[in-house]
Write a protein that holds these residues in place. Structure first.
Motif, PDB file in Angstrom:
ATOM      1  N   GLY A  93      37.699  -1.830   8.359  1.00  0.00           N
ATOM      2  CA  GLY A  93      38.061  -2.294   7.030  1.00  0.00           C
ATOM      3  C   GLY A  93      36.883  -2.779   6.209  1.00  0.00           C
ATOM      4  N   SER A  94      35.673  -2.485   6.669  1.00  0.00           N
ATOM      5  CA  SER A  94      34.486  -3.003   6.000  1.00  0.00           C
ATOM      6  C   SER A  94      33.254  -2.300   6.528  1.00  0.00           C
ATOM      7  N   GLN A  95      32.216  -2.293   5.733  1.00  0.00           N
ATOM      8  CA  GLN A  95      30.885  -1.979   6.240  1.00  0.00           C
ATOM      9  C   GLN A  95      30.553  -3.003   7.323  1.00  0.00           C
ATOM     10  N   ILE A  96      29.913  -2.564   8.417  1.00  0.00           N
ATOM     11  CA  ILE A  96      29.505  -3.487   9.463  1.00  0.00           C
ATOM     12  C   ILE A  96      28.019  -3.290   9.750  1.00  0.00           C
ATOM     13  N   ALA A  97      27.438  -4.199  10.521  1.00  0.00           N
ATOM     14  CA  ALA A  97      26.014  -4.120  10.845  1.00  0.00           C
ATOM     15  C   ALA A  97      25.794  -3.199  12.038  1.00  0.00           C
ATOM     16  N   PRO A  98      24.641  -2.545  12.102  1.00  0.00           N
ATOM     17  CA  PRO A  98      24.296  -1.796  13.308  1.00  0.00           C
ATOM     18  C   PRO A  98      24.058  -2.766  14.460  1.00  0.00           C
ATOM     19  N   PRO A  99      24.129  -2.287  15.699  1.00  0.00           N
ATOM     20  CA  PRO A  99      24.066  -3.200  16.849  1.00  0.00           C
ATOM     21  C   PRO A  99      22.837  -4.100  16.899  1.00  0.00           C
ATOM     22  N   MET A 100      21.661  -3.594  16.492  1.00  0.00           N
ATOM     23  CA  MET A 100      20.427  -4.363  16.651  1.00  0.00           C
ATOM     24  C   MET A 100      20.144  -5.325  15.498  1.00  0.00           C
ATOM     25  N   MET A 101      21.083  -5.482  14.582  1.00  0.00           N
ATOM     26  CA  MET A 101      20.869  -6.347  13.419  1.00  0.00           C
ATOM     27  C   MET A 101      20.460  -7.781  13.775  1.00  0.00           C
ATOM     28  N   PRO A 102      20.904  -8.368  14.884  1.00  0.00           N
ATOM     29  CA  PRO A 102      20.500  -9.756  15.188  1.00  0.00           C
ATOM     30  C   PRO A 102      18.999  -9.975  15.311  1.00  0.00           C
ATOM     31  N   ILE A 103      18.196  -8.934  15.520  1.00  0.00           N
ATOM     32  CA  ILE A 103      16.755  -9.172  15.590  1.00  0.00           C
ATOM     33  C   ILE A 103      16.179  -9.530  14.229  1.00  0.00           C
ATOM     34  N   ALA A 104      16.949  -9.291  13.161  1.00  0.00           N
ATOM     35  CA  ALA A 104      16.446  -9.572  11.815  1.00  0.00           C
ATOM     36  C   ALA A 104      17.336 -10.524  11.034  1.00  0.00           C
ATOM     37  N   LEU A 105      18.462 -10.945  11.606  1.00  0.00           N
ATOM     38  CA  LEU A 105      19.433 -11.777  10.898  1.00  0.00           C
ATOM     39  C   LEU A 105      19.710 -13.039  11.696  1.00  0.00           C
ATOM     40  N   SER A 106      19.337 -14.185  11.154  1.00  0.00           N
ATOM     41  CA  SER A 106      19.625 -15.454  11.822  1.00  0.00           C
ATOM     42  C   SER A 106      19.206 -16.615  10.942  1.00  0.00           C
ATOM     43  N   ARG A 107      19.962 -17.707  11.032  1.00  0.00           N
ATOM     44  CA  ARG A 107      19.583 -18.972  10.411  1.00  0.00           C
ATOM     45  C   ARG A 107      19.157 -19.953  11.495  1.00  0.00           C
ATOM     46  N   ARG A 108      18.308 -20.875  11.086  1.00  0.00           N
ATOM     47  CA  ARG A 108      17.897 -21.933  12.002  1.00  0.00           C
ATOM     48  C   ARG A 108      19.102 -22.782  12.383  1.00  0.00           C
ATOM     49  N   MET A 109      19.289 -22.974  13.668  1.00  0.00           N
ATOM     50  CA  MET A 109      20.419 -23.759  14.149  1.00  0.00           C
ATOM     51  C   MET A 109      19.950 -25.159  14.512  1.00  0.00           C
ATOM     52  N   THR A 129      24.294  -9.459   3.825  1.00  0.00           N
ATOM     53  CA  THR A 129      24.751  -8.815   2.597  1.00  0.00           C
ATOM     54  C   THR A 129      24.827  -7.306   2.804  1.00  0.00           C
ATOM     55  N   PRO A 130      25.601  -6.582   1.987  1.00  0.00           N
ATOM     56  CA  PRO A 130      25.622  -5.124   2.102  1.00  0.00           C
ATOM     57  C   PRO A 130      24.230  -4.512   1.988  1.00  0.00           C
ATOM     58  N   ASP A 131      23.401  -5.071   1.118  1.00  0.00           N
ATOM     59  CA  ASP A 131      22.041  -4.551   0.973  1.00  0.00           C
ATOM     60  C   ASP A 131      21.215  -4.790   2.239  1.00  0.00           C
ATOM     61  N   ALA A 132      21.366  -5.962   2.839  1.00  0.00           N
ATOM     62  CA  ALA A 132      20.624  -6.268   4.061  1.00  0.00           C
ATOM     63  C   ALA A 132      21.018  -5.298   5.169  1.00  0.00           C
ATOM     64  N   LEU A 133      22.313  -5.044   5.308  1.00  0.00           N
ATOM     65  CA  LEU A 133      22.772  -4.113   6.336  1.00  0.00           C
ATOM     66  C   LEU A 133      22.210  -2.718   6.088  1.00  0.00           C
ATOM     67  N   ARG A 134      22.258  -2.279   4.847  1.00  0.00           N
ATOM     68  CA  ARG A 134      21.762  -0.937   4.529  1.00  0.00           C
ATOM     69  C   ARG A 134      20.259  -0.831   4.752  1.00  0.00           C
ATOM     70  N   ASN A 135      19.508  -1.811   4.277  1.00  0.00           N
ATOM     71  CA  ASN A 135      18.053  -1.730   4.381  1.00  0.00           C
ATOM     72  C   ASN A 135      17.582  -1.791   5.829  1.00  0.00           C
ATOM     73  N   PHE A 136      18.202  -2.642   6.636  1.00  0.00           N
ATOM     74  CA  PHE A 136      17.806  -2.710   8.036  1.00  0.00           C
ATOM     75  C   PHE A 136      18.115  -1.407   8.749  1.00  0.00           C
ATOM     76  N   THR A 137      19.291  -0.850   8.492  1.00  0.00           N
ATOM     77  CA  THR A 137      19.689   0.397   9.142  1.00  0.00           C
ATOM     78  C   THR A 137      18.732   1.532   8.800  1.00  0.00           C
ATOM     79  N   ARG A 138      18.403   1.659   7.535  1.00  0.00           N
ATOM     80  CA  ARG A 138      17.509   2.732   7.102  1.00  0.00           C
ATOM     81  C   ARG A 138      16.086   2.519   7.616  1.00  0.00           C
ATOM     82  N   ALA A 139      15.728   1.262   7.916  1.00  0.00           N
ATOM     83  CA  ALA A 139      14.365   0.962   8.357  1.00  0.00           C
ATOM     84  C   ALA A 139      14.014   1.652   9.664  1.00  0.00           C
ATOM     85  N   TYR A 140      14.990   1.914  10.521  1.00  0.00           N
ATOM     86  CA  TYR A 140      14.701   2.611  11.771  1.00  0.00           C
ATOM     87  C   TYR A 140      15.203   4.062  11.745  1.00  0.00           C
TER      88      TYR A 140
END
Length: 436
Positions: free
Chosen positions: A75-91, A45-56
């Protein structure tokens, strides 16, 4: 009684590295399985991207501002490169063979584990609404003897990150080191390090670096304008405080699958992962990762005080690169190593230079060498990176393309996930968007 309890708990978490564990771990080489971890965030979500980015400590509007992102080439807000350490669903998927799972599920029990760096390749941006899934396994294992920890085992864990469309997003290869706690304490070479303290003048010098920083943003950095040997603008990180550690956690680094919880949730977590909880000085079971904020526990493994997470500095290093490259650039690859600890009170100054430039498949690539150096003049985290930049001659950046075999694996893994998800009647934590 408290002292006896503490010593007993410490002994339970002070086992030597076993030869049989090393041999059993080799059974996992080359085996790929789905990642069965729900990270802190399940949807970008936009909030998740913002909060993770500001966290570091990153204020880049490309990652934090949806309106700004819409005006960029993405054309959009995107995630910072290290976002996968905090974003994932169980596969969901087929697990490793049962006999191997049973033989390897308690490997290196009671041995100190820490991440010492990683190599990451990025293929496409994470957009708002995206979900990530992962699969991978053990890529390599070797035994070494180090000055600090004595005997150690170094494993490289490879994870392929894909989105709900089965598109490869990134590949990370994490360096995980197992060391013997007792030997770390006996060597104790770092115990003479004193906590950092600062005068007003020294804080002002650090603040001056902060004041000169700022994301490059919409101002393009052209490939043709980059010169080999040119210096990158320094970046400050610190002095590191307990508040910084809290910010990183609250922004989304949940340290799955262990996690941090209190009350009944903490109790349930302790039943699920009992070996992760070690009694403190008062005889209270608490998480082993408290060495990042509790000096006594950190000292038990041979360090004078608490220290940061290695992935925090990895976020800082990518921050250094993405500020330099601007909105139109793309971080292709980064390799970093955590050579020394970053203790509470330490300040890291990140510096770097352009090491080379070349054109690869019609895209201008720039190679960077950079490092984090503390106030004692020690390089704690050396790194290298490759960045793709827009070119007046060759045009805008084209995203890297994963190999055909990797793309096939991603499609097959996502196909199996969907099959199991829909046949299970939704017992999974996934949302079902993988089928869209």
């Amino acid at each position: 009684m408290t002292q006896t309890s503490t010593k007993t708990a410490d002994a339970d978490f002070d086992h030597p590295i076993k030869d049989e564990d090393i041999e059993k771990a080799k059974l996992l080489l080359g085996l790929e399985a789905p990642k069965s971890i729900d990270e802190f965030y399940s949807v970008a979500t936009p909030d998740a991207l913002r909060n993770f980015t500001r966290a570091y400590g990153d204020d880049n509007p490309l990652y934090t501002d949806a309106a700004y992102g819409a005006r960029t080439r993405w054309g959009s807000q995107i995630a910072p490169p290290m976002m996968p350490i905090a974003l994932s669903r169980r596969m969901l998927g087929d697990p490793i063979p049962e006999d191997i799972r049973e033989a390897t599920k308690r490997l290196f029990s009671g041995v100190h584990l820490f991440v010492s760096g990683q190599t990451t390749e990025w293929y496409r941006p994470i957009l708002p609404g995206d979900e990530l899934y992962g699969f991978g396994g053990l890529e390599s294992i070797e035994e070494k003897t180090s000055e600090f920890a004595g005997r150690s085992v170094i494993r490289v864990l490879r994870t392929v990150r894909i989105n709900q469309r089965a598109e490869v997003v990134s590949i990370d290869r994490v360096i995980l080191i197992a060391t013997e706690r007792k030997k770390s304490r006996e060597r104790g070479k770092n115990m003479s390090i004193q906590p950092a303290s600062y005068t007003d003048e020294q804080i002002a010098e650090i603040d001056a670096i902060y004041a000169a920083e700022g994301p490059r943003g919409a101002e393009k950095r052209w490939f043709e304008d980059v010169e080999v040997g040119e210096k990158l603008r320094p970046m400050a990180k610190g002095p590191l405080t307990l508040t910084d550690v809290i910010c990183f956690h609250s922004g989304g680094y949940g340290f799955a699958p262990y996690g941090i919880a209190h009350g009944r949730l903490g109790y349930e977590n302790r039943q699920r992962k009992p070996k992760f909880y070690i009694k403190n000085q008062a005889g209270i079971p608490d998480v082993a990762q408290r060495l990042h904020w509790e000096n006594e526990w950190s000292q038990s493994i041979g360090n004078p005080m608490a220290y940061d997470y290695g992935v925090t500095r990895e976020c800082w290093l990518t921050h250094f690169v993405t500020d330099w490259m601007g909105d139109d650039g793309w971080l292709v690859r980064q390799h970093d190593e955590m050579r020394k600890f970053n203790y509470i009170g330490d300040t890291q100054i990140i510096t770097g230079e352009v090491a080379g430039k070349r054109v690869v498949d019609g895209v201008g690539h720039v190679d960077l060498e950079f490092r984090a150096t503390n106030q004692r003049g020690e390089v704690t985290a050396p790194a290298t990176a490759t960045v793709a930049l827009p070119s007046r001659e060759h045009g805008p950046v084209l995203l890297p393309k994963p190999s055909e075999s990797l793309e096939r694996s991603a499609i097959e893994m996502m196909g199996r996930h969907r099959e199991l998800f829909y046949s299970s009647g939704s017992g999974d934590t996934g949302s079902g968007r993988a089928g869209r």
